[in-house]
Design a protein around this motif. Structure first.
Motif, PDB file in Angstrom:
ATOM      1  N   LYS A   8       2.717  57.825  20.969  1.00 44.03           N
ATOM      2  CA  LYS A   8       3.415  58.639  22.562  1.00 44.03           C
ATOM      3  C   LYS A   8       3.566  58.695  23.624  1.00 44.03           C
ATOM      4  CE  LYS A   8       4.083  62.004  17.964  1.00 44.03           C
ATOM      5  NZ  LYS A   8       3.778  63.300  17.187  1.00 44.03           N
ATOM      6  N   ARG A   9       5.022  58.479  24.405  1.00 44.71           N
ATOM      7  CA  ARG A   9       5.065  58.402  25.899  1.00 44.71           C
ATOM      8  C   ARG A   9       5.925  58.967  26.199  1.00 44.71           C
ATOM      9  NH1 ARG A   9       3.023  53.531  27.789  1.00 44.71           N
ATOM     10  NH2 ARG A   9       2.873  51.922  25.738  1.00 44.71           N
ATOM     11  N   SER A  10       5.581  59.518  27.533  1.00 38.10           N
ATOM     12  CA  SER A  10       6.024  60.624  27.899  1.00 38.10           C
ATOM     13  C   SER A  10       6.139  60.341  29.239  1.00 38.10           C
ATOM     14  CB  SER A  10       5.399  62.267  28.297  1.00 38.10           C
ATOM     15  OG  SER A  10       6.258  63.126  28.367  1.00 38.10           O
ATOM     16  N   ARG A  11       7.577  60.560  30.671  1.00 40.10           N
ATOM     17  CA  ARG A  11       7.496  60.243  32.063  1.00 40.10           C
ATOM     18  C   ARG A  11       6.712  61.504  32.318  1.00 40.10           C
ATOM     19  NH1 ARG A  11      10.928  56.683  32.881  1.00 40.10           N
ATOM     20  NH2 ARG A  11      12.567  55.402  31.156  1.00 40.10           N
ATOM     21  N   LYS A  12       6.612  62.701  32.197  1.00 41.67           N
ATOM     22  CA  LYS A  12       5.663  63.311  33.126  1.00 41.67           C
ATOM     23  C   LYS A  12       4.422  63.794  32.643  1.00 41.67           C
ATOM     24  CE  LYS A  12       9.748  66.585  33.043  1.00 41.67           C
ATOM     25  NZ  LYS A  12      10.279  66.347  34.973  1.00 41.67           N
ATOM     26  N   ARG A  13       3.892  63.088  31.877  1.00 40.19           N
ATOM     27  CA  ARG A  13       2.726  63.002  31.516  1.00 40.19           C
ATOM     28  C   ARG A  13       2.119  61.523  32.700  1.00 40.19           C
ATOM     29  NH1 ARG A  13      -1.986  63.859  28.171  1.00 40.19           N
ATOM     30  NH2 ARG A  13       0.212  64.800  26.519  1.00 40.19           N
ATOM     31  N   HIS A  29      -1.336  59.997  23.677  1.00 42.43           N
ATOM     32  CA  HIS A  29      -0.187  60.543  24.663  1.00 42.43           C
ATOM     33  C   HIS A  29      -0.757  59.469  25.744  1.00 42.43           C
ATOM     34  CE1 HIS A  29       0.746  63.726  21.372  1.00 42.43           C
ATOM     35  NE2 HIS A  29      -1.196  63.266  21.653  1.00 42.43           N
ATOM     36  N   THR A 158       2.371  70.661  26.056  1.00 41.34           N
ATOM     37  CA  THR A 158       2.961  69.140  26.464  1.00 41.34           C
ATOM     38  C   THR A 158       3.865  68.922  27.983  1.00 41.34           C
ATOM     39  OG1 THR A 158       5.384  70.225  27.185  1.00 41.34           O
ATOM     40  CG2 THR A 158       4.652  70.418  24.680  1.00 41.34           C
ATOM     41  N   ARG A 160       5.597  68.764  29.918  1.00 38.49           N
ATOM     42  CA  ARG A 160       6.734  69.871  30.404  1.00 38.49           C
ATOM     43  C   ARG A 160       5.989  71.267  30.981  1.00 38.49           C
ATOM     44  NH1 ARG A 160      11.680  67.258  31.134  1.00 38.49           N
ATOM     45  NH2 ARG A 160      11.614  65.542  29.381  1.00 38.49           N
TER      46      ARG A 160
END
Length: 226
Positions: A8-13, A29, A158, A160
């Motif tokens: 699971k990718r996130s631009r915030k991570r 993550h 999360t 965020r």
């Protein structure tokens, strides 16, 4: 790799973390831009840890009045770590709690929802203020916090800076609730489970080991609807 996993990718991570859920699924993550081959390298380096988690056997204790069967007189349900008997009452319109669960007889056949809704309301009432207090003690800020319905995670933080708490925690003793809340809030200071992370959690929850043992012994019971 010798085990399946979901990314699971996130631009915030900013950092990669690995979670092994209680249903034995492995979730990675990862930052949005981290290449797949780099993810594979990290997982390879953590293979021993992942397999230790995947093969770890849960132990659950037998309860004197195991919940989750039928909503009948004499059955029991957990609340804040203690078992309370269920009593069906005629001409009662909503659940009442007074050292036992008084449940309207008319709702007897709604086992999967009647106590769940009560638990969720109590979780919002008791867990959310606890989280605010622990956040102040830790000196951290979160954007939002909410009670969620997640069978395989007690809580999450999360990228965020949102904190989620499983409504089923309201069945656990308060020292266990405190541990889970501090565990998630500590991720706002330390993303991964480093030595520093555990030092933060242990400092703010002196009963950390007792709480972890309680979850290990009773986690399966928390997953029941009642």
């Amino acid at each position: 790799m010798e085990f399946a996993y979901t990314v699971k990718r996130s631009r915030k991570r900013k950092k990669l973390t690995i979670t092994v859920e209680r249903d034995k699924s492995v979730v990675v993550h990862a930052p949005f831009e981290l290449p797949d081959d780099r993810i594979g390298e990290i997982l390879e380096s953590k293979k021993a840890w992942v397999f230790e988690k995947l093969t770890h056997s849960q132990k659950y204790s037998d309860l004197p009045h195991p919940p989750g069967k039928e909503l009948v007189n004499g059955e029991s349900a957990l609340y804040l770590g203690k078992l309370y008997r269920i009593e069906l009452v005629e001409q009662l319109e909503e659940i009442c709690f007074s050292n036992r669960f008084l449940i309207p007889s008319s709702q007897q056949h709604q086992r999967k929802t009647v106590l769940k809704n009560w638990y969720i309301a109590k979780a919002k009432e008791k867990l959310l203020p606890k989280a605010v207090g622990h956040a102040k003690e830790l000196g951290v800020n979160f954007n939002h916090i909410k009670i969620v319905d997640n069978r395989y995670r007690w809580g999450s933080c999360t990228p965020r800076n949102n904190v989620n708490l499983n409504w089923r925690l309201i069945k656990a003793p308060m020292f266990t609730v405190d541990y889970v809340i501090v565990h998630e809030l500590a991720h706002l200071l330390e993303a991964n489970h480093t030595a520093n992370f555990w030092s933060i959690v242990r400092t703010h929850t002196p009963k950390m080991e007792k709480a972890r043992s309680w979850l290990k012994e009773n986690g399966q019971i928390l997953e029941e609807d009642i």
